[in-house]
Design a protein around this motif. Structure first.
Motif, PDB file in Angstrom:
ATOM      1  N   ALA A   1       0.924  -0.969  -0.128  1.00  0.00           N
ATOM      2  CA  ALA A   1      -0.076  -0.161  -0.070  1.00  0.00           C
ATOM      3  C   ALA A   1       0.800   1.084   0.021  1.00  0.00           C
ATOM      4  N   GLY A   2       2.263   1.059   0.064  1.00  0.00           N
ATOM      5  CA  GLY A   2       3.105   2.390   0.009  1.00  0.00           C
ATOM      6  C   GLY A   2       2.981   2.994   1.258  1.00  0.00           C
ATOM      7  N   VAL A   3       3.026   2.198   2.322  1.00  0.00           N
ATOM      8  CA  VAL A   3       3.089   2.623   3.613  1.00  0.00           C
ATOM      9  C   VAL A   3       4.984   2.268   4.202  1.00  0.00           C
ATOM     10  N   VAL A   4       5.526   3.226   4.377  1.00  0.00           N
ATOM     11  CA  VAL A   4       6.978   2.966   5.087  1.00  0.00           C
ATOM     12  C   VAL A   4       6.827   2.736   6.680  1.00  0.00           C
ATOM     13  N   TYR A   5       7.537   1.802   6.882  1.00  0.00           N
ATOM     14  CA  TYR A   5       7.715   1.326   8.342  1.00  0.00           C
ATOM     15  C   TYR A   5       9.210   1.667   8.640  1.00  0.00           C
ATOM     16  N   ALA A   6       9.574   1.816   9.976  1.00  0.00           N
ATOM     17  CA  ALA A   6      10.760   1.746  10.440  1.00  0.00           C
ATOM     18  C   ALA A   6      10.908   1.564  11.824  1.00  0.00           C
ATOM     19  N   LYS A   7      12.254   0.853  12.211  1.00  0.00           N
ATOM     20  CA  LYS A   7      12.249   0.795  13.552  1.00  0.00           C
ATOM     21  C   LYS A   7      13.686   0.677  14.109  1.00  0.00           C
ATOM     22  N   ASP A   8      14.039   0.739  15.034  1.00  0.00           N
ATOM     23  CA  ASP A   8      15.601   0.868  15.562  1.00  0.00           C
ATOM     24  C   ASP A   8      15.631  -0.464  16.356  1.00  0.00           C
ATOM     25  N   GLY A   9      16.429  -1.357  15.940  1.00  0.00           N
ATOM     26  CA  GLY A   9      16.544  -2.574  16.680  1.00  0.00           C
ATOM     27  C   GLY A   9      15.867  -3.697  16.034  1.00  0.00           C
ATOM     28  N   ALA A  10      16.529  -4.734  15.804  1.00  0.00           N
ATOM     29  CA  ALA A  10      15.612  -5.914  15.047  1.00  0.00           C
ATOM     30  C   ALA A  10      14.433  -6.394  15.918  1.00  0.00           C
ATOM     31  N   TYR A  11      14.353  -6.379  17.216  1.00  0.00           N
ATOM     32  CA  TYR A  11      13.241  -6.752  18.067  1.00  0.00           C
ATOM     33  C   TYR A  11      12.286  -5.758  18.456  1.00  0.00           C
ATOM     34  N   SER A  12      12.434  -4.419  18.263  1.00  0.00           N
ATOM     35  CA  SER A  12      11.562  -3.341  18.639  1.00  0.00           C
ATOM     36  C   SER A  12      10.408  -3.569  17.444  1.00  0.00           C
ATOM     37  N   SER A  13       9.356  -2.617  17.703  1.00  0.00           N
ATOM     38  CA  SER A  13       8.102  -2.640  17.127  1.00  0.00           C
ATOM     39  C   SER A  13       8.210  -1.544  16.056  1.00  0.00           C
ATOM     40  N   TRP A  14       7.500  -1.850  14.894  1.00  0.00           N
ATOM     41  CA  TRP A  14       7.681  -1.134  13.572  1.00  0.00           C
ATOM     42  C   TRP A  14       6.682   0.305  13.905  1.00  0.00           C
ATOM     43  N   ARG A  15       7.244   1.367  13.145  1.00  0.00           N
ATOM     44  CA  ARG A  15       6.441   2.618  13.282  1.00  0.00           C
ATOM     45  C   ARG A  15       6.116   2.943  11.780  1.00  0.00           C
ATOM     46  N   ALA A  16       4.778   3.445  11.729  1.00  0.00           N
ATOM     47  CA  ALA A  16       4.562   3.797  10.311  1.00  0.00           C
ATOM     48  C   ALA A  16       5.083   5.286  10.100  1.00  0.00           C
TER      49      ALA A  16
END
Length: 445
Positions: A268-283
């Protein structure tokens, strides 16, 4: 009274005695020491330095506390041997490494069982575990200690309360009898026509297969290897580490890695990012993106032909280039570049600087690394050593299909399905992988 309690009280007494005497247990500036050979195991904000808890005093505290996102990867400060890896009531999940010249480092409060075992040899920057809050802890952070010959090493000059540190950066302390090492090797990766991903550390090392097939893109960042396969995002923290699924469901369309930051674009073209492999994704946006790039703290993306960027996950977004004509983008440090629908390449140093025209048109891809700007144009590979430098033709003949830059001085391209690379713009090309089956490539150092 347990041995651990006795030991802790003994260290507390010695630490207090050193303070009262105006001394440190192990001086931070031994004669003839080499500075900065150990590197920061994580990035984040400093919340405690030895007995100074940044607001209170605790004589029973022998390291630095670095608060960060839970799940951020912890790297070894220096090559060594794992002396302890497990759980204690106070330190939670922890790792202790023994190093040359009598040095020892400790990493406490990991989120779960460490990623290494006792007796294992580890390299500088190698994954030890992930930031957590186990044991005697009030929030996600790493407690990091340095000792020498059993005595607490004075880390105070390298850290300040409320300051920030960057993972992989040299620790600004002198270390007697320790030689510098390369934290992250020159790493190369490619995907072949069957979607098998290969990677290796060092130009002359043998290739290692990372997956069984189906990959369509490979990305490298820090010690991480990431790839897009079947609409899913997978990563490995080093060539020989186990793989992790970061995002699945068959909806992933593009992926990026920088240090311990990960990002992807869904269908859908939403970009997700997170800091750390086990942290939660942020839109990051609400949709419409087609590509995402990461560099340092910057997140950049193409959305409906426009170039947007954020200086951190929680920062405000900036429109770097509008008009619906952006086709490809790149970011490195504070340098930004994009290619428009006419193939004109623009670059600038600083988010608020004016754009500079790099070519006259025809470019289809742009890559950045160090001070270099590289682009693919008409099947040829061109570079510039800075925005205002003259351009160099790296590979001509109209056969180039993909290009990559790595570190300060690695150049690479795919020509006729073969992978070529060289270190330095005037060096001879090395044949990295032949057979006419090479698709996408990636290089980092």
């Amino acid at each position: 009274m347990t041995r651990e309690t006795v030991g802790r009280r003994r260290w507390a007494f010695l630490s207090l005695l050193a303070v009262l005497c105006g001394l440190v247990l192990v001086p931070a500036q031994p004669v003839g020491a080499v500075a900065g050979v150990m590197v920061q195991p994580v990035g984040g904000r400093v919340t405690g330095v030895l007995s100074n808890r940044c607001g209170s005093v605790d004589a029973d505290h022998y390291g630095v506390d670095v608060a960060g996102n839970g799940g951020a990867a912890i790297g070894a400060a220096y090559p060594g041997t794992v002396a302890a890896a497990g759980y204690t009531s106070g330190g939670g999940y922890l790792v202790t490494l023994n190093h040359a010249a009598g040095y020892q480092t400790r990493y406490l409060h990991m989120v779960r069982q460490p990623s290494v075992v006792v007796g294992q040899q580890v390299g500088q920057g190698q994954l030890l575990g992930y930031v957590g809050s186990t044991g005697n802890s009030t929030g996600p952070h790493l407690h990091f200690e340095i000792r020498r010959h059993g005595a607490v090493y004075d880390i105070g000059p390298a850290y300040s309360c409320g300051g920030t540190v960057t993972k992989g950066a040299p620790i600004n302390l002198p270390f007697a009898d320790l030689a510098p090492v390369n934290a992250i090797p020159d790493r190369f990766a490619f995907v072949n026509s069957a979607g098998v991903l290969y990677a290796k550390d060092g130009a002359y090392a043998p290739w290692q297969a990372v997956n069984a097939g189906g990959a369509s893109k490979v990305v490298l960042g820090g010690n991480w290897i990431g790839w897009l396969q079947g609409g899913n995002f997978y990563v490995k923290d080093g060539v020989y580490a186990p793989w992790l699924t970061l995002a699945e469901g068959g909806q992933v369309r593009d992926v990026a890695i920088s240090g311990d930051r990960f990002a992807f674009v869904n269908s859908a073209g939403v970009v997700y990012a997170k800091d750390g492999a086990y942290s939660s994704w942020r839109a990051i946006n609400s949709g419409g993106a087609s590509r995402v790039v990461l560099a340092g703290n910057w997140i950049g993306w193409v959305e409906r032909g426009n170039f947007y960027a954020k200086n951190g996950i929680d920062a405000q977004w900036l429109t770097l280039a509008g008009g619906g004509q952006v086709r490809d983008v790149a970011v490195s440090g504070d340098r930004f570049a994009f290619v428009n629908s006419a193939g004109v390449l623009y670059a600038k140093d600083g988010a608020y600087a004016p754009w500079q025209t790099v070519n006259a048109g025809g470019a289809s891809k742009v890559v950045l690394a160090g001070n270099w700007i590289g682009w693919l144009q008409g099947g040829n590979f061109y570079v510039k050593d800075g925005v205002y430098a003259p351009w160099l033709a790296m590979a001509e003949g109209g056969q180039v299909r993909d290009v990559a830059l790595g570190g300060e001085d690695w150049f690479a391209f795919v020509g006729s399905g073969n992978f070529f690379a060289k270190q330095g713009p005037y060096a001879g090309w090395l044949s990295m992988a032949g057979g006419g089956q090479v698709g996408g490539i990636a290089v980092t150092s």
